[in-house]
Design an enzyme around this catalytic site. Sequence first.
Site, short mmCIF file in Angstrom:
data_model
loop_
_atom_site.label_atom_id
_atom_site.label_comp_id
_atom_site.label_asym_id
_atom_site.label_seq_id
_atom_site.Cartn_x
_atom_site.Cartn_y
_atom_site.Cartn_z
N LYS A 17 -16.98 -7.96 -68.93
CA LYS A 17 -16.27 -8.98 -69.70
C LYS A 17 -14.82 -8.58 -69.91
CE LYS A 17 -16.07 -6.33 -73.58
NZ LYS A 17 -14.83 -5.90 -74.28
N ALA A 105 -16.54 3.35 -69.59
CA ALA A 105 -15.62 3.53 -70.73
C ALA A 105 -14.28 2.89 -70.44
CB ALA A 105 -15.45 5.02 -71.07
N GLY A 107 -13.46 -0.47 -71.27
CA GLY A 107 -13.13 -1.63 -72.10
C GLY A 107 -13.65 -2.94 -71.55
N MET A 108 -14.62 -2.89 -70.61
CA MET A 108 -15.15 -4.12 -70.02
C MET A 108 -16.65 -4.32 -70.30
SD MET A 108 -13.24 -4.55 -66.36
CE MET A 108 -14.03 -6.17 -66.15
N GLY A 110 -19.38 -2.40 -69.69
CA GLY A 110 -20.35 -2.07 -68.65
C GLY A 110 -21.67 -1.58 -69.20
N ASP A 145 -21.38 -6.07 -77.95
CA ASP A 145 -21.09 -6.76 -76.69
C ASP A 145 -22.35 -7.16 -75.92
OD1 ASP A 145 -18.37 -6.63 -77.08
OD2 ASP A 145 -18.08 -4.84 -75.85
#
Length: 315
Positions: A17, A105, A107-108, A110, A145
Amino acid sequence: MTTHLVADRVHVRAPGKLNLFFEVGDVQADGYHDVASAYQAVSLYEDVWAEPSDDFTVSIAGAVDVSGVPADDRNLALRAARLLAKKTGHAGGVHLDIHKYVPVAGGMGGGSADAAAALVACDALWGTDVGTAELHRLGARLGADVPFALMGGTAIGTGRGDQLNPALAKGRFDWVLLPTDAGLSTPEVYAHLDRLRDQSGGGSAPREIGVRRTPEVDPGVLQALRAGDPVALAERVRNDLQTAALSLRPQLRDALELGDHSGALVGMVSGSGPTLAFLTADAESALELQVTLSAAGMTALHVHGPVAGARVMSM
């Protein structure tokens, strides 16, 4: 206790994301922050295969450096499988085979995508059929998230980011990503943001540092998404964690400037970083930017959004 297996092996794919807008409120007494985020799922995926096992185990591979991903009970996907088994009374275990393509790590989200994929895969493998709402509740217990990785598309997240409402996004948005091998710790970035805010005193601080008691998404972001207008969206993107991430990793500034001067509508740190995301006008512009950044010796990925959330690919 549930023991019936629907399949011998289940493959689930879940997206990474981007936070198109991310406003962070004050730190709370428990150390967490309320946020307001506009999430978009993009076409960089995690693949998870689940197969029957007497125990709960995981193997990890992929196109990114996975050396820092735990293969024990600290692994979020493994925790997701255990949580679903406990919820449903499933008697057996599962082996999860994870292939990672979202930067670790970075910021998406995973790890959250892995957890979402594990929930969907185990639910299908075991035939527990707990339903979408319950999967989202379980996901929220694992991390803010995870529910969005289950949902996909575009959504507004409030509270800790896990209170989701779908948002209409017309058409397609094209992005170029610059992943970085060395990740950033999300708690470290939040803690650094708090330090920067304390040092600034709030009042005269830049917008991304200043404190807002009740975070909210800029209505202009929603209007740009509904219109399918990347130019308008570029004028509204915001990430309160960006200043903290750049302070911890100042070399990212040069890459941001290069992207901004090479045709991107806007560049930003993705989530807590250090992945950089550049919004472009269309697919052709994204390809041109990808070539330019690659020629400068950077790993550049062209992705688009919105895409679907975690879904079964094969059984």
